[in-house]
Design a protein around this motif. Structure first.
Motif, PDB file in Angstrom:
ATOM      1  N   ARG A  68       0.744  -9.233 -18.356  1.00 30.13           N
ATOM      2  CA  ARG A  68       1.328  -7.906 -18.183  1.00 30.13           C
ATOM      3  C   ARG A  68       0.898  -7.299 -16.839  1.00 30.13           C
ATOM      4  O   ARG A  68       1.696  -6.653 -16.152  1.00 30.13           O
ATOM      5  CB  ARG A  68       0.884  -7.011 -19.344  1.00 30.13           C
ATOM      6  CG  ARG A  68       1.441  -5.621 -19.228  1.00 30.13           C
ATOM      7  CD  ARG A  68       1.785  -5.023 -20.560  1.00 30.13           C
ATOM      8  NE  ARG A  68       2.300  -3.679 -20.374  1.00 30.13           N
ATOM      9  CZ  ARG A  68       2.075  -2.686 -21.190  1.00 30.13           C
ATOM     10  NH1 ARG A  68       1.360  -2.890 -22.291  1.00 30.13           N
ATOM     11  NH2 ARG A  68       2.579  -1.489 -20.957  1.00 30.13           N
ATOM     12  N   LEU A  69      -0.356  -7.529 -16.473  1.00 25.79           N
ATOM     13  CA  LEU A  69      -0.845  -7.000 -15.204  1.00 25.79           C
ATOM     14  C   LEU A  69      -0.069  -7.600 -14.034  1.00 25.79           C
ATOM     15  O   LEU A  69       0.337  -6.898 -13.108  1.00 25.79           O
ATOM     16  CB  LEU A  69      -2.344  -7.296 -15.075  1.00 25.79           C
ATOM     17  CG  LEU A  69      -3.073  -6.596 -13.935  1.00 25.79           C
ATOM     18  CD1 LEU A  69      -3.049  -5.076 -14.104  1.00 25.79           C
ATOM     19  CD2 LEU A  69      -4.526  -7.095 -13.846  1.00 25.79           C
ATOM     20  N   VAL A  70       0.157  -8.908 -14.104  1.00 27.51           N
ATOM     21  CA  VAL A  70       0.927  -9.578 -13.052  1.00 27.51           C
ATOM     22  C   VAL A  70       2.347  -9.011 -12.998  1.00 27.51           C
ATOM     23  O   VAL A  70       2.878  -8.708 -11.923  1.00 27.51           O
ATOM     24  CB  VAL A  70       0.966 -11.112 -13.298  1.00 27.51           C
ATOM     25  CG1 VAL A  70       1.961 -11.780 -12.361  1.00 27.51           C
ATOM     26  CG2 VAL A  70      -0.430 -11.710 -13.122  1.00 27.51           C
ATOM     27  N   ALA A  71       2.936  -8.823 -14.171  1.00 24.58           N
ATOM     28  CA  ALA A  71       4.309  -8.300 -14.208  1.00 24.58           C
ATOM     29  C   ALA A  71       4.371  -6.900 -13.583  1.00 24.58           C
ATOM     30  O   ALA A  71       5.301  -6.581 -12.829  1.00 24.58           O
ATOM     31  CB  ALA A  71       4.805  -8.265 -15.653  1.00 24.58           C
ATOM     32  N   ILE A  72       3.380  -6.071 -13.889  1.00 20.39           N
ATOM     33  CA  ILE A  72       3.366  -4.720 -13.309  1.00 20.39           C
ATOM     34  C   ILE A  72       3.213  -4.822 -11.789  1.00 20.39           C
ATOM     35  O   ILE A  72       3.924  -4.149 -11.030  1.00 20.39           O
ATOM     36  CB  ILE A  72       2.214  -3.886 -13.914  1.00 20.39           C
ATOM     37  CG1 ILE A  72       2.492  -3.603 -15.395  1.00 20.39           C
ATOM     38  CG2 ILE A  72       2.040  -2.572 -13.149  1.00 20.39           C
ATOM     39  CD1 ILE A  72       1.322  -2.941 -16.127  1.00 20.39           C
ATOM     40  N   ALA A  73       2.293  -5.684 -11.336  1.00 13.95           N
ATOM     41  CA  ALA A  73       2.069  -5.818  -9.895  1.00 13.95           C
ATOM     42  C   ALA A  73       3.358  -6.217  -9.187  1.00 13.95           C
ATOM     43  O   ALA A  73       3.691  -5.683  -8.123  1.00 13.95           O
ATOM     44  CB  ALA A  73       0.962  -6.838  -9.627  1.00 13.95           C
ATOM     45  N   GLU A  74       4.093  -7.135  -9.795  1.00 18.02           N
ATOM     46  CA  GLU A  74       5.347  -7.587  -9.176  1.00 18.02           C
ATOM     47  C   GLU A  74       6.385  -6.474  -9.180  1.00 18.02           C
ATOM     48  O   GLU A  74       7.049  -6.209  -8.181  1.00 18.02           O
ATOM     49  CB  GLU A  74       5.873  -8.834  -9.901  1.00 18.02           C
ATOM     50  CG  GLU A  74       5.056 -10.062  -9.511  1.00 18.02           C
ATOM     51  CD  GLU A  74       5.336 -11.293 -10.378  1.00 18.02           C
ATOM     52  OE1 GLU A  74       6.110 -11.174 -11.357  1.00 18.02           O
ATOM     53  OE2 GLU A  74       4.758 -12.359 -10.070  1.00 18.02           O
ATOM     54  N   LYS A  75       6.461  -5.767 -10.307  1.00 14.77           N
ATOM     55  CA  LYS A  75       7.462  -4.706 -10.430  1.00 14.77           C
ATOM     56  C   LYS A  75       7.219  -3.568  -9.429  1.00 14.77           C
ATOM     57  O   LYS A  75       8.156  -3.018  -8.866  1.00 14.77           O
ATOM     58  CB  LYS A  75       7.437  -4.164 -11.866  1.00 14.77           C
ATOM     59  CG  LYS A  75       8.386  -2.997 -12.079  1.00 14.77           C
ATOM     60  CD  LYS A  75       8.339  -2.463 -13.502  1.00 14.77           C
ATOM     61  CE  LYS A  75       8.923  -1.053 -13.548  1.00 14.77           C
ATOM     62  NZ  LYS A  75       8.658  -0.402 -14.839  1.00 14.77           N
ATOM     63  N   ILE A  76       5.958  -3.205  -9.226  1.00 11.93           N
ATOM     64  CA  ILE A  76       5.688  -2.028  -8.386  1.00 11.93           C
ATOM     65  C   ILE A  76       5.476  -2.386  -6.913  1.00 11.93           C
ATOM     66  O   ILE A  76       5.145  -1.536  -6.100  1.00 11.93           O
ATOM     67  CB  ILE A  76       4.478  -1.213  -8.904  1.00 11.93           C
ATOM     68  CG1 ILE A  76       3.157  -1.977  -8.685  1.00 11.93           C
ATOM     69  CG2 ILE A  76       4.665  -0.838 -10.379  1.00 11.93           C
ATOM     70  CD1 ILE A  76       1.922  -1.180  -9.082  1.00 11.93           C
ATOM     71  N   GLY A  77       5.662  -3.652  -6.583  1.00 17.98           N
ATOM     72  CA  GLY A  77       5.597  -4.032  -5.172  1.00 17.98           C
ATOM     73  C   GLY A  77       4.189  -4.237  -4.651  1.00 17.98           C
ATOM     74  O   GLY A  77       3.923  -4.010  -3.464  1.00 17.98           O
TER      75      GLY A  77
END
Ligand SMILES: *Cc1c(COP(=O)(O)O)cnc(C)c1O
Length: 598
Positions: A393-402
């Protein structure tokens, strides 16, 4: 602060010092290894505010010749430690007094070195660092003041006896007779036994009656600093008799200071103090539950603003709010400063942090990416791993928020193998997760300097303790002063400091780690990242951090409360109404013992 500038050979007038502050550790200068963490920082910040505001104080601690350890981390995050020896002979003037104590059935000579904390108007708070490395002492005793929090419990009891009994003897030898004695944590509680000896004026200690105990407690103030059971020192009765001798040991027993059959420093301090406090509103309440037979007040901690503000903020405030150094409350005038200028000061701190990280580690961080900071003593209740609870989930957030960056730091106690394992876990996660979107790094040797760099340079300060073990926490206060919001569990100071979406965000109380991690990620994704993407909104939040929290969570305000409520109360005050409610807070937490150190 340079050591040579901080000390002169002229002893300040001690006869008018009416408050004596005793602490096992005090962070006096970034070059001196006389502290371990938050307790020592608080002590140092308290004395720096006392110096700035010309409080009539004198302080006592131990010299800690071999310091607190330096942390080394290898490729997999395995911690090793080395001593940080220093030489008071070459750094500080001597107090020119040697006093003699009887401990362990033999004579112990104690001398002291003087460190002057000099305030903004030149007022000096002298700090006496006790030293048993004196010729004529038993060779083992010469090392008693070497290691802060080192050795076994017997060594620790000897150290606490030197601090309490030696500290009072030294003050008397120097002609100092303060009216108020502040025990900063239970380590210093044996000062009460020295005062009791004075009260009895030659009568045997075991004859002390209730009136004698009251006479001592009228002079003493005690601050307790943690609800974690391991933070309350206790010693076996065999050691108590061996180190202190029959007379003192029997007096402690007769005064009712034993707890569960052990000598307990907290109960000695409670019994011999007229004012007892916790270090945040909730901690006062939790401590009141722990010690129902004593009245426990609360004075919320602070930090010394001039110590923790970045150079660019200091420059800005010197220009726009020149009175801030003598009275931090004027920082409220930050609302007259354009938020863009606050944001610019913070950006400089961020660039400085990243330049230092690049120089020390070879890792390059992007000053345009949202950066979280998590740095504190590694203890299981502090839960460094909550941020990494759900890596996908942390990786997904990092990718989503740039892009997202996280800097960790913190030392584990040398005997804490579980804590050392937590550091290796963060290392392993960093290796697994580092990508173009997510960058994680654990920095070596968290200390004063690194603490300042981090709290001045990251965008969001994260704190994830298991409730209710964070008594106060002060690193988030350093961050707030520098325009850095917190994302934190509602524990310690944050219950008072959190205005949602204004000074930071609350991680909502949950029954499980899953639930709390979920709230953390949700705040990051839905609230923090969108605001970070809006520089105007973000800069307004940065200004609120200074204007709402920097103006309150500082040691100028805290010391004024100690003066008014604890040292010189105008009248006997009742337990304050403890406002520990918060719209995002659901639970009232019970104390369950932490697992003991491995
Ligand atoms: C401020 C500080 C602490 C205390 O911070 P917490 O929020 O209580 O963890 C500990 N260590 C260092 C080096 C600090 O600067």
């Amino acid at each position: 602060m340079s050591l040579s500038a901080a000390s002169s050979s002229v002893t300040p007038d001690l006869t008018h010092r009416s408050i004596a502050y005793f602490s096992m550790e005090i962070a006096l200068s970034p070059d001196l290894p006389t502290y371990s963490g938050g307790l020592g920082m608080l002590a140092g910040d308290t004395l720096r505010s006392a110096a700035d505001t010309a409080a009539p104080m004198v302080a006592v601690s131990l010299v800690h010749r071999r310091g607190y350890f330096r942390q080394h981390l290898d490729d997999v995050g395995q911690q090793t430690e080395s001593d940080v020896p220093w030489s008071p002979e070459t750094a500080l003037p001597s107090a020119n007094q040697i006093i003699a104590l009887t401990l362990q059935g033999r004579q112990l000579l104690v001398r002291a070195w003087r460190f002057d904390v000099i305030g903004v108007t030149g007022h000096v708070i002298p700090v006496f660092l006790l030293d048993t490395d004196v010729e004529g002492n038993d060779p083992w005793d010469r090392h008693l003041t070497d290691h802060l929090y080192g050795g076994d419990t017997y060594y620790r009891l000897c150290q606490e006896a030197v601090l309490g009994l030696g500290g009072i003897a030294l003050l008397r030898a120097l002609g100092s007779r303060p009216e108020v004695y502040h025990m900063n944590e239970g380590h210093a509680a044996l000062l009460a036994i020295a005062l009791l000896e004075e009260q009895l004026a030659g009568r045997p200690l075991r004859d002390a009656n209730e009136a004698d105990i009251q006479a001592v407690s009228r002079q003493c103030v005690f601050t307790t600093h943690t609800p974690v059971p391991a933070g309350h020192d206790q010693f076996g009765l065999d050691h108590m008799y061996q180190v202190l001798g029959n007379d003192r040991a029997a007096a402690i027993d007769r005064a009712g200071c034993l707890h569960n059959g052990l000598m307990n420093m907290t109960y000695i301090a409670l019994r011999f103090s007229r004012f007892v406090n916790g270090v945040a509103m909730q901690h006062g309440k939790v401590s009141q539950q722990m010690f129902p037979n004593y009245k426990v007040h609360a004075i919320t901690n602070g930090v010394h603003a001039a110590t923790w503000l970045s150079p660019s903020f200091q420059e800005l405030f010197d220009a726009e709010i020149p009175t801030w150094r003598t009275d931090n409350q004027y920082l409220r005038s930050v609302y007259g400063i354009d938020p863009a200028r606050i944001a610019a000061c913070h950006l400089k701190g961020k660039q400085h942090l990243f330049a230092t990280v690049a120089k020390r580690t070879g890792h390059f961080f992007n000053p345009n990416a949202l950066t979280l900071g998590f740095a504190r003593r590694v203890a299981t209740y502090k839960r460094a791993s909550l941020l990494l609870h759900d890596p996908a989930r942390l990786v997904a957030i990092a990718e989503k928020i740039g892009g997202l960056q996280i800097l960790f730091a913190g030392k584990a106690h040398p005997a804490d193998n579980a804590g050392k394992g937590l550091i290796r876990d963060v290392y392993a996660s960093a290796v697994r997760l580092n990508s173009s979107a997510l960058k994680i790094h654990y920095l070596e040797n968290y200390d004063w300097e690194l603490g300042a760099l981090l709290t001045q340079g990251v965008d969001v300060w994260v704190n994830t303790p298991r409730r209710p073990y964070e008594a106060s926490g002060t690193s988030g206060m350093k961050a707030a002063l520098n325009g850095v919001p917190s994302l934190s569990i509602l524990d310690g100071w944050w219950i008072e400091g959190c205005a949602e979406n204004t000074t930071g965000w609350a991680i909502e109380d949950g029954e499980t780690e899953d639930a709390e991690a979920n709230s953390l990620y949700e705040k990051l994704e839905e609230h923090i990242a969108p605001m970070y993407a809006n520089p105007i909104a973000w800069s307004e939040m940065q200004r609120h951090c200074v204007g709402m929290n920097g103006t309150f969570f500082n040691t100028h305000r805290m010391l004024a409360q100690y003066l008014g409520n604890a040292y010189y109360p105008p009248r006997s005050i009742d337990l304050p109404v403890v406002a520990d409610h918060h719209p995002h807070r659901r639970s009232t937490d019970a104390i369950v013992p932490e697992p003991a150190l491995a």
